[in-house]
Design a protein around this motif. Structure first.
Motif, PDB file in Angstrom:
ATOM      1  N   ARG A 102       1.863   5.594   9.142  1.00  0.00           N
ATOM      2  CA  ARG A 102       1.316   4.296   8.720  1.00  0.00           C
ATOM      3  C   ARG A 102      -0.211   4.281   8.647  1.00  0.00           C
ATOM      4  O   ARG A 102      -0.825   3.222   8.713  1.00  0.00           O
ATOM      5  N   HIS A 103      -0.822   5.454   8.524  1.00  0.00           N
ATOM      6  CA  HIS A 103      -2.262   5.541   8.307  1.00  0.00           C
ATOM      7  C   HIS A 103      -2.524   6.344   7.042  1.00  0.00           C
ATOM      8  O   HIS A 103      -1.699   7.170   6.632  1.00  0.00           O
ATOM      9  N   LEU A 104      -3.683   6.102   6.417  1.00  0.00           N
ATOM     10  CA  LEU A 104      -4.022   6.777   5.180  1.00  0.00           C
ATOM     11  C   LEU A 104      -4.801   8.060   5.477  1.00  0.00           C
ATOM     12  O   LEU A 104      -5.810   8.034   6.187  1.00  0.00           O
ATOM     13  N   ILE A 147      -7.446   2.211   9.559  1.00  0.00           N
ATOM     14  CA  ILE A 147      -6.332   2.602   8.697  1.00  0.00           C
ATOM     15  C   ILE A 147      -6.358   4.080   8.351  1.00  0.00           C
ATOM     16  O   ILE A 147      -5.365   4.635   7.877  1.00  0.00           O
ATOM     17  N   THR A 148      -7.474   4.774   8.607  1.00  0.00           N
ATOM     18  CA  THR A 148      -7.589   6.173   8.197  1.00  0.00           C
ATOM     19  C   THR A 148      -7.035   7.136   9.243  1.00  0.00           C
ATOM     20  O   THR A 148      -6.906   6.798  10.423  1.00  0.00           O
ATOM     21  N   ASP A 149      -6.725   8.329   8.762  1.00  0.00           N
ATOM     22  CA  ASP A 149      -6.251   9.371   9.673  1.00  0.00           C
ATOM     23  C   ASP A 149      -6.795  10.721   9.231  1.00  0.00           C
ATOM     24  O   ASP A 149      -6.803  11.043   8.037  1.00  0.00           O
ATOM     25  N   LEU A 177       0.821  -1.213   0.000  1.00  0.00           N
ATOM     26  CA  LEU A 177       0.000   0.000   0.000  1.00  0.00           C
ATOM     27  C   LEU A 177       0.859   1.269   0.000  1.00  0.00           C
ATOM     28  O   LEU A 177       0.478   2.292  -0.548  1.00  0.00           O
ATOM     29  N   GLN A 178       2.022   1.166   0.638  1.00  0.00           N
ATOM     30  CA  GLN A 178       2.889   2.334   0.751  1.00  0.00           C
ATOM     31  C   GLN A 178       3.497   2.739  -0.584  1.00  0.00           C
ATOM     32  O   GLN A 178       4.040   3.834  -0.711  1.00  0.00           O
ATOM     33  N   GLN A 179       3.415   1.854  -1.569  1.00  0.00           N
ATOM     34  CA  GLN A 179       3.999   2.138  -2.885  1.00  0.00           C
ATOM     35  C   GLN A 179       2.963   2.660  -3.883  1.00  0.00           C
ATOM     36  O   GLN A 179       3.281   2.850  -5.052  1.00  0.00           O
TER      37      GLN A 179
END
Length: 325
Positions: free
Chosen positions: A261-263, A282-284, A251-253
């Protein structure tokens, strides 16, 4: 495979998003790297009581997952389990998600509900080679521990939750932690202190041994070192609840904006990429609260806003589900 929506993550938020996608008339596929539905709850806490889901004063993790799976079934989702999303390609009409088995999923919109990403447990150095032979990282079922002498290593919520639940089932339970302060919820700590669980602090489990004092048979005892003094304790089971390392992996790519480390998402749960939304842990965003209950609301927000991306003539507000009952 072509769908209106592809969801990455089959935990509670992903399952509710699948249901809601069906409610909005979307075809949906759900991808998860784990072999079973339910995410971390199924893998780690199926017997744990969850107290903060609206409408359920007390619901076990496995029962919550079962209800979510039954609810999601109304959308007839395509489940692609035990597969990891590795690549993401975008164009004007949608996204193509590549999976580690060589297959791909084409969708008009994607919602990422991958929790903390892939996770792996932190190892217990003394437990090297003992996994499955008396040592485990998680407690998916309490029954195998009936009558056994159990040693739990750790000081977080998992360690104390499992100590509390195993205490009436196991022959004995000891909790070993390297410090005399704990990360677990204060109420749970007090419940464990009031139980028969023996709490051993400023200590480490430094060896596991079989009945012959070796390492080839079944677990029979553990060595515990407290302030340099070594003691031996009978144990047929060790739970290494030392936490886990989270990794967003591929996901980081994908070019999605992240923060620790959160989207990063906006109020509609959109990421910085066109046609890519996110929901759940996973959200921020400012004021983010990481609870299952919050994830459910974010899933509905993401799906309703995704519906407008798929069909610009649609409305964000879908009407109330009760109107069709």
């Amino acid at each position: 495979m072509e769908h209106d929506l592809v969801i990455v993550g089959a935990g509670p938020t992903g399952l509710f998003a699948a249901y809601y996608a069906g409610f909005r008339g979307m075809s949906v596929a759900v991808v998860d790297s784990l072999p079973e539905l339910g995410g971390q709850i199924t893998a780690m806490y199926p017997e744990k009581s969850i107290l903060d889901v609206a409408g359920f004063p007390d619901v076990k993790g496995r029962d919550l997952v079962a209800g979510l799976v039954a609810q999601a079934a109304t959308a007839s989702p395509t489940y692609l389990l035990d597969r990891t999303a590795t690549t993401l390609e975008q164009d004007a009409d949608g996204v193509t998600l590549g999976l580690d088995d060589g297959s791909s999923v084409r969708a008009k919109v994607m919602i990422i509900t991958a929790g903390i990403g892939k996770f792996s447990p932190r190892p217990l150095p003394a437990g090297d080679g003992w996994l499955g032979r008396g040592m485990e990282f998680f407690v998916p079922s309490f029954e195998p521990y009936a009558g056994k002498d159990v040693v739990i290593v750790g000081g977080g919520d998992s360690a104390f939750d499992w100590a509390l639940h195993l205490e009436p089932i196991a022959g004995s339970v000891a909790l070993v932690h390297r410090r005399d302060a704990f990360r677990a919820h204060a109420r749970t700590v007090e419940q464990v202190r009031a139980s028969s669980v023996e709490i051993i602090t400023k200590a480490e489990v430094t060896a596991l041994r079989d009945a012959a004092g070796g390492s080839t048979g079944d677990l029979a005892e553990v060595e515990i070192t407290v302030d340099g003094e070594v003691t031996t304790r009978k144990a047929q089971a060790v739970v290494a609840a030392l936490g886990f390392v989270a990794d967003l992996g591929p996901l980081q790519q994908w070019g999605i904006e992240t923060n620790k480390r959160h989207l990063v998402v906006d109020s509609s749960m959109r990421t910085n990429l066109e046609r890519v939304f996110a929901a759940g842990d996973i959200t921020d965003y400012p004021g983010k609260v990481r609870l299952i209950a919050v994830g459910f609301g974010e899933a509905a927000t993401a799906v309703n806003n995704a519906a407008v991306v798929i069909d610009p003539s649609a409305h964000v507000f879908p009407g109330h589900s009760s109107e069709g009952s």
